[in-house]
Design a protein around this motif. Structure first.
Motif, PDB file in Angstrom:
ATOM      1  N   UNK A 175       0.826  -1.206   0.000  1.00 42.86           N
ATOM      2  CA  UNK A 175       0.000   0.000   0.000  1.00 42.86           C
ATOM      3  C   UNK A 175       0.861   1.257   0.000  1.00 42.86           C
ATOM      4  N   UNK A 176       1.941   1.232   0.760  1.00 42.96           N
ATOM      5  CA  UNK A 176       2.859   2.373   0.775  1.00 42.96           C
ATOM      6  C   UNK A 176       3.514   2.538  -0.595  1.00 42.96           C
ATOM      7  N   UNK A 177       3.921   1.423  -1.211  1.00 47.25           N
ATOM      8  CA  UNK A 177       4.532   1.506  -2.531  1.00 47.25           C
ATOM      9  C   UNK A 177       3.558   2.032  -3.569  1.00 47.25           C
ATOM     10  N   UNK A 178       2.305   1.673  -3.442  1.00 47.33           N
ATOM     11  CA  UNK A 178       1.289   2.155  -4.372  1.00 47.33           C
ATOM     12  C   UNK A 178       1.133   3.669  -4.274  1.00 47.33           C
ATOM     13  N   UNK A 210       3.459   5.750  -3.217  1.00 45.93           N
ATOM     14  CA  UNK A 210       4.678   6.319  -3.789  1.00 45.93           C
ATOM     15  C   UNK A 210       4.616   6.367  -5.308  1.00 45.93           C
ATOM     16  N   UNK A 211       4.235   5.253  -5.932  1.00 44.79           N
ATOM     17  CA  UNK A 211       4.215   5.182  -7.395  1.00 44.79           C
ATOM     18  C   UNK A 211       3.256   6.206  -7.993  1.00 44.79           C
ATOM     19  N   UNK A 212       2.138   6.415  -7.326  1.00 50.69           N
ATOM     20  CA  UNK A 212       1.173   7.390  -7.811  1.00 50.69           C
ATOM     21  C   UNK A 212       1.801   8.777  -7.886  1.00 50.69           C
ATOM     22  N   UNK A 213       2.439   9.204  -6.804  1.00 50.55           N
ATOM     23  CA  UNK A 213       2.974  10.565  -6.782  1.00 50.55           C
ATOM     24  C   UNK A 213       4.318  10.674  -7.497  1.00 50.55           C
ATOM     25  N   UNK A 214       5.017   9.553  -7.626  1.00 47.41           N
ATOM     26  CA  UNK A 214       6.233   9.544  -8.442  1.00 47.41           C
ATOM     27  C   UNK A 214       5.878   9.852  -9.885  1.00 47.41           C
ATOM     28  N   UNK A 215       4.804   9.237 -10.357  1.00 46.45           N
ATOM     29  CA  UNK A 215       4.342   9.473 -11.735  1.00 46.45           C
ATOM     30  C   UNK A 215       3.922  10.919 -11.926  1.00 46.45           C
ATOM     31  N   UNK A 216       3.193  11.472 -10.961  1.00 45.29           N
ATOM     32  CA  UNK A 216       2.743  12.856 -11.070  1.00 45.29           C
ATOM     33  C   UNK A 216       3.917  13.831 -11.006  1.00 45.29           C
ATOM     34  N   UNK A 217       4.901  13.549 -10.171  1.00 45.60           N
ATOM     35  CA  UNK A 217       6.092  14.405 -10.094  1.00 45.60           C
ATOM     36  C   UNK A 217       6.833  14.425 -11.423  1.00 45.60           C
ATOM     37  N   UNK A 218       6.982  13.250 -12.010  1.00 43.76           N
ATOM     38  CA  UNK A 218       7.682  13.177 -13.288  1.00 43.76           C
ATOM     39  C   UNK A 218       6.939  13.949 -14.366  1.00 43.76           C
ATOM     40  N   UNK A 219       5.607  13.823 -14.372  1.00 44.00           N
ATOM     41  CA  UNK A 219       4.807  14.562 -15.353  1.00 44.00           C
ATOM     42  C   UNK A 219       4.983  16.067 -15.191  1.00 44.00           C
ATOM     43  N   UNK A 220       4.967  16.543 -13.941  1.00 43.45           N
ATOM     44  CA  UNK A 220       5.128  17.978 -13.727  1.00 43.45           C
ATOM     45  C   UNK A 220       6.508  18.450 -14.171  1.00 43.45           C
ATOM     46  N   UNK A 221       7.540  17.682 -13.872  1.00 39.49           N
ATOM     47  CA  UNK A 221       8.891  18.058 -14.280  1.00 39.49           C
ATOM     48  C   UNK A 221       9.040  18.142 -15.783  1.00 39.49           C
ATOM     49  N   UNK A 222       8.452  17.177 -16.482  1.00 41.68           N
ATOM     50  CA  UNK A 222       8.507  17.180 -17.942  1.00 41.68           C
ATOM     51  C   UNK A 222       7.715  18.345 -18.524  1.00 41.68           C
ATOM     52  N   UNK A 223       6.540  18.613 -17.937  1.00 38.95           N
ATOM     53  CA  UNK A 223       5.722  19.731 -18.399  1.00 38.95           C
ATOM     54  C   UNK A 223       6.446  21.058 -18.181  1.00 38.95           C
ATOM     55  N   UNK A 224       7.101  21.180 -17.041  1.00 43.78           N
ATOM     56  CA  UNK A 224       7.876  22.386 -16.722  1.00 43.78           C
ATOM     57  C   UNK A 224       8.954  22.641 -17.768  1.00 43.78           C
ATOM     58  N   UNK A 225       9.726  21.611 -18.086  1.00 40.83           N
ATOM     59  CA  UNK A 225      10.784  21.777 -19.089  1.00 40.83           C
ATOM     60  C   UNK A 225      10.198  22.036 -20.479  1.00 40.83           C
ATOM     61  N   UNK A 226       9.098  21.361 -20.781  1.00 43.00           N
ATOM     62  CA  UNK A 226       8.480  21.540 -22.095  1.00 43.00           C
ATOM     63  C   UNK A 226       7.951  22.968 -22.263  1.00 43.00           C
ATOM     64  N   UNK A 227       7.214  23.439 -21.273  1.00 37.91           N
ATOM     65  CA  UNK A 227       6.600  24.756 -21.387  1.00 37.91           C
ATOM     66  C   UNK A 227       7.626  25.887 -21.359  1.00 37.91           C
ATOM     67  N   UNK A 228       8.657  25.742 -20.551  1.00 39.92           N
ATOM     68  CA  UNK A 228       9.676  26.804 -20.445  1.00 39.92           C
ATOM     69  C   UNK A 228      10.804  26.628 -21.449  1.00 39.92           C
ATOM     70  N   UNK A 229      10.813  25.517 -22.193  1.00 43.65           N
ATOM     71  CA  UNK A 229      11.931  25.161 -23.066  1.00 43.65           C
ATOM     72  C   UNK A 229      13.236  25.239 -22.271  1.00 43.65           C
ATOM     73  N   UNK A 230      13.247  24.535 -21.145  1.00 41.26           N
ATOM     74  CA  UNK A 230      14.419  24.471 -20.257  1.00 41.26           C
ATOM     75  C   UNK A 230      14.836  25.857 -19.768  1.00 41.26           C
TER      76      UNK A 230
END
Length: 197
Positions: free
Chosen positions: A135-138, A140-160
């Motif tokens: 349950x703890x791993x589940x 973690x995985x949920x918010x790990x995925x969301x963190x990665x999405x936000x990081x990618x969106x940040x770089x995409x929108x700002x063009x690094x």
């Protein structure tokens, strides 16, 4: 029957919110609003094939211990969660160092800190069963995925970080959700996350 909680065993897990698997590093810098990144923190070897001017290696660690009641009916846990930055795995091209680029990298670290807080809240408020580790791993995985999405969106929108106006909007956005400890459900509905620029 004795219903007092007893420590069944301690389970320590280190989880890294990064694009690569973290391997033995000698030091780390914990996130602090009073200790921003400087170029001296970037001590890793430059990757000229990466296509970027700097790379911030940061993420979230947590560890926990869980407790089980004497009749195995109640499971509770205590957590330590924090975001970290690894100097030896973070790098920058010296000739491209400038305040705007450093700020862009700092916001990557700030995003990790935001998700450390989200994860901490989710872990501390969840109800657990005998499947507590899964349950703890589940969670973690949920918010790990969301963190990665936000990081990618940040770089995409700002063009690094090269789109100055968009970078300023992200600066304000991330600063706001950190200062307000904005719940993730509310953040998901923010214009910057939905529409882009």
């Amino acid at each position: 029957m004795n219903n007092h909680l007893s420590l069944k065993f301690t389970f320590v897990i280190l989880l890294f919110w990064t694009l690569n698997i973290a391997k033995g590093f000698s030091q780390e810098k914990k996130w602090s609003k009073d200790s921003l990144l400087t170029w001296n923190d970037f001590k890793g070897t430059v990757d000229p094939a990466s296509g970027v001017s700097a790379m911030t290696y940061c993420g979230v660690k947590f560890r926990y211990r869980y407790f089980v009641s004497a009749n195995d009916s109640t499971y509770t846990a205590k957590f330590i969660v924090y975001s970290f930055f690894t100097p030896e795995r973070s790098w920058s091209m010296v000739e491209r160092q400038c305040p705007p680029l450093l700020n862009h990298e700092q916001v990557h670290f700030d995003i990790s800190e935001y998700f450390a807080r989200v994860l901490r809240t989710a872990l501390e408020t969840a109800q657990y069963t005998k499947n507590i580790k899964d349950e703890i791993m589940s969670i973690f995985k949920k918010y790990d995925s969301e963190r990665e999405k936000m990081g990618l969106l940040y770089d995409e929108q700002t063009n690094h970080g090269t789109k100055v106006d968009v970078q300023k909007k992200w600066d304000l956005f991330v600063g706001k959700i950190l200062s307000n400890n904005t719940p993730w459900q509310q953040v998901q509905n923010d214009e910057i996350m939905l529409k882009g620029f």
